[in-house]
Design a protein around this motif. Structure first.
Motif, PDB file in Angstrom:
ATOM      1  N   ALA A   1       0.824  -1.213   0.000  1.00 42.70           N
ATOM      2  CA  ALA A   1       0.000   0.000   0.000  1.00 42.70           C
ATOM      3  C   ALA A   1       0.857   1.262   0.000  1.00 42.70           C
ATOM      4  N   MET A   2       1.976   1.238   0.712  1.00 45.14           N
ATOM      5  CA  MET A   2       2.854   2.400   0.705  1.00 45.14           C
ATOM      6  C   MET A   2       3.508   2.578  -0.656  1.00 45.14           C
ATOM      7  N   ARG A   3       3.843   1.480  -1.295  1.00 47.29           N
ATOM      8  CA  ARG A   3       4.551   1.569  -2.578  1.00 47.29           C
ATOM      9  C   ARG A   3       3.635   2.041  -3.700  1.00 47.29           C
ATOM     10  N   ASP A   4       2.379   1.578  -3.723  1.00 48.09           N
ATOM     11  CA  ASP A   4       1.493   1.976  -4.825  1.00 48.09           C
ATOM     12  C   ASP A   4       0.665   3.214  -4.499  1.00 48.09           C
ATOM     13  N   GLY A   5       0.876   3.798  -3.315  1.00 49.63           N
ATOM     14  CA  GLY A   5       0.192   5.035  -2.966  1.00 49.63           C
ATOM     15  C   GLY A   5      -1.235   4.866  -2.503  1.00 49.63           C
ATOM     16  N   SER A   6      -1.658   3.630  -2.246  1.00 47.52           N
ATOM     17  CA  SER A   6      -3.055   3.404  -1.864  1.00 47.52           C
ATOM     18  C   SER A   6      -3.278   3.433  -0.352  1.00 47.52           C
ATOM     19  N   HIS A   7      -2.218   3.567   0.429  1.00 49.21           N
ATOM     20  CA  HIS A   7      -2.397   3.587   1.886  1.00 49.21           C
ATOM     21  C   HIS A   7      -3.238   4.786   2.307  1.00 49.21           C
ATOM     22  N   ARG A   8      -4.103   4.564   3.271  1.00 49.78           N
ATOM     23  CA  ARG A   8      -4.907   5.632   3.850  1.00 49.78           C
ATOM     24  C   ARG A   8      -4.800   5.552   5.366  1.00 49.78           C
ATOM     25  N   TYR A   9      -4.468   6.666   5.973  1.00 48.59           N
ATOM     26  CA  TYR A   9      -4.486   6.750   7.433  1.00 48.59           C
ATOM     27  C   TYR A   9      -5.940   6.866   7.860  1.00 48.59           C
ATOM     28  N   GLU A  10      -6.445   5.861   8.566  1.00 47.79           N
ATOM     29  CA  GLU A  10      -7.868   5.796   8.892  1.00 47.79           C
ATOM     30  C   GLU A  10      -8.069   5.489  10.370  1.00 47.79           C
TER      31      GLU A  10
END
Length: 626
Positions: free
Chosen positions: A301-310
């Motif tokens: 998720a960090m590499r493809d930019g999809s991480h979300r702080y939730e």
């Protein structure tokens, strides 16, 4: 240093009383159950004076006072100096390895005072240790403080490192005492008055930090960390991480705590996501207790930019609203949302004192500057009370004038072109300005945009005459959405403004400023066109002193008034940009376009195809391997 208040008998007595063997050593020195004695009976004044007479110098105050209490000491290092001798053992080092010559040869033409002192130390120093592993404890009479103390250097001959300097003998002994504690901090039965005091200070610092008094918490945690106390490193790392958001921090075993993992694991994944080394990182996380599939998902998720702080609760809802603003460039508005909600942040566990997980969010993490990080820390939260800090000023200046500033010229922008569409949602811009099926990317670090190739989005590859670029998409407070390209080609005679097709449901404006001309004092090329409901209302193009114009141009935007031949090109450009902001309300977010993340797409070419009989030339550069 004021030694008048320092009690050597109490200090050394406490050290002796607290001494227990390390896990890797025996608990006695003779096998007969006799506890290790760290010191020795103090040397009398006569013995100290005799040593001074032999050496030809009076010893520094703190070392002299130490010898009167204990004539030597076992400093208990695992590597380095093991034991300091007494008055009969000390003597001048005399530089037996010619280290002074080596250090003097490395002095530059204008050396620092501390480098000169270090180079001369080897010939002046008094040697204190009697047992070591090729390490030396050296007091330097030439490096003397106003209080008469001599600096003490520890040189580990096997390390290849510079000597470590302490301001005095007392400072060295206090550091060794802290190291003694640190090497035993993980032993469950190592409990004494000092450990209890330091643990109480860690808890005090935790509460101070939650009340916004982080500056008071910092020294408490730094001292506790020097004693190796549990939790001190984790709490201190959070304070340091938010005051210096660009750095990496290691949260150790805390990353595997289920209460803390959602905040901390993405932070740990940021570095391998950028640089690789997946197997090593995954193995390290597994050793700390993080399930491999959990670590792999975080890294992906960090590499493809999809991480979300939730995070949960009201704070999490505010984070979601802030992200929606920030992803379209409204970063100051996003920060105001976070600022208002921050007091309601709840700590997931007792070892978390700040929302550090925010730093790993691809969109919101960029917003946390050092000033804003300190604002977070100064805000009371998690149910604690205290005075609220003054708000950090907004980062985006109004309007467009910032485009003329020196910070926007190579890098990050070499010229610029932009389309503004009034009243349109930013998600509609690919349909208005791109080819069929053009889509927005995930938010992209704008510092990387110059290295992104235009994408074909499923349509035909670009022709040599086309000027497709990469446009970053967002919106401004004035209800304009924009598509901005900070690296355009040069404006040519086959340019066709996209203003009319972009204005199907309202107004649209197009601005193009050529890259700086390579020749000194090169001419400024500047284009503006404005359309409404599919019809171009007016336009002008300035090339140096030549002006082409069409339509009923408002007086405030008259190029004859804005671009004066007698004025320098930057002044003319600034005047035009200020007029566009005043007359049309056009603006662009500096922070988002230079340091933030915005979605991108590839617009249609703004240069039309050559007509029959027209010719053009292009240059293609190809790299060959030899």
């Amino acid at each position: 240093m004021n030694d008048a208040s320092f009690n050597w008998p109490d200090f050394l007595g406490r050290w002796q009383q607290e001494w227990v063997p390390r896990d890797d050593e025996d608990d006695d020195d003779d096998g007969a159950g006799t506890p290790v004695r760290l010191g020795a009976p103090g040397a009398g004044e006569g013995a100290i004076a005799a040593a001074e007479a032999r050496l030809g110098k009076r010893l520094p105050p703190s070392y002299r006072e130490f010898l009167a209490v204990s004539d030597g000491w076992n400093v208990d290092q695992m590597a380095g100096v093991y034991r300091l001798g007494g008055v009969a053992d000390i003597g001048w080092f005399q530089d037996p390895y010619d280290l002074a010559q080596l250090y003097e040869e490395n002095l530059d033409e204008d050396p620092r005072e501390e480098d000169v002192l270090l180079a001369g130390m080897w010939r002046r120093a008094l040697q204190l240790e009697t047992e070591s592993d090729a390490s030396y404890a050296l007091l330097d009479p030439g490096d003397r403080g106003r209080d008469g103390e001599w600096a003490l250097y520890v040189y580990k001959g096997w390390s290849g490192e510079f000597p470590e300097r302490y301001e005095s003998f007392r400072a060295y002994m206090e550091a060794m005492y802290r190291g003694f504690h640190g090497r035993r901090a993980g032993m469950p039965d190592f409990v004494n008055a000092t450990t209890r005091t330091q643990d109480a200070r860690v808890e005090e610092a935790r509460l101070l930090a939650l009340r916004g008094r982080y500056e008071e918490a910092l020294p408490l945690l730094e001292e506790a960390l020097s004693f190796g106390r549990p939790r001190s490193a984790d709490l201190l790392n959070q304070l340091r991480h938010l005051t210096a958001p660009g750095g990496d921090r290691d949260y150790g075993l805390l990353v595997a705590d289920p209460r803390c993992l959602p905040e901390l694991l993405p932070l740990h994944a940021m570095e391998p996501a950028r640089r690789g080394g997946d197997d090593h990182w995954l193995g390290m996380m597994a050793a700390r207790g993080v399930a491999r599939d959990t670590a792999e998902a975080a890294l992906r998720a960090m590499r493809d930019g999809s991480h979300r702080y939730e995070p949960p609760g009201a704070w999490g809802r505010a984070v979601s609203r802030a992200r929606d603003s920030a992803r379209w460039g409204e970063t100051d508005a996003a920060w105001r949302v976070l600022r208002e909600a921050l007091p309601g942040w709840e700590a997931p566990g007792p070892s978390l004192i700040a929302p550090v997980g925010l730093l790993a969010d691809p969109v919101l993490g960029q917003l946390v500057t050092p000033e804003r990080g300190r604002e977070i820390l100064a805000t009371p939260r998690a149910g604690e009370s205290g005075p609220a800090p003054g708000p950090v000023p907004d980062l985006d200046p109004p309007g467009l004038a910032w485009l003329t500033g020196p910070e926007t010229r190579r890098p990050p922008f070499d010229g610029y072109r932009c389309v503004w569409v009034e009243g349109a949602d930013p998600t509609l811009l690919p349909a208005l300005l791109g080819e069929e099926d053009a889509t927005l990317s995930v938010p992209v670090d704008q510092r990387m945009v110059p290295w992104r190739m235009p994408k074909d989005d499923g349509w035909a590859p670009p022709q040599p005459w086309e000027d497709r670029g990469v446009a970053s998409v967002g919106r401004t407070a004035g209800a304009w959405s924009f598509a901005f390209d900070g690296h355009p080609q040069f404006l040519n005679d086959r340019f066709v403004s996209p203003a009319a097709p972009a204005s199907a449901s309202g107004r649209a404006a197009v601005l193009w400023r050529d890259p700086d001309h390579p020749a000194p004092g090169g001419r400024l090329t500047f284009h503006l066109s404005v359309a409404e409901r599919g019809q171009e209302l007016y336009a002008f193009t300035v090339r140096g002193t030549e002006i082409q114009r069409s339509g009923a141009i408002p007086e405030a935007l008259d190029p004859e008034r804005l671009f004066r031949p007698e004025d320098p090109a930057p002044d003319n450009e600034l005047r035009a940009l200020e007029a566009l902001h005043t007359e049309l309300g056009l603006a662009l977010p500096r922070f988002a376009l230079t340091r933030g993340r915005l979605s991108t797409f590839t617009p249609r070419s703004w240069t039309r195809a050559p007509r029959e009989g027209e010719s053009y030339a292009y240059l293609r550069m190809v790299r060959h391997r030899h």
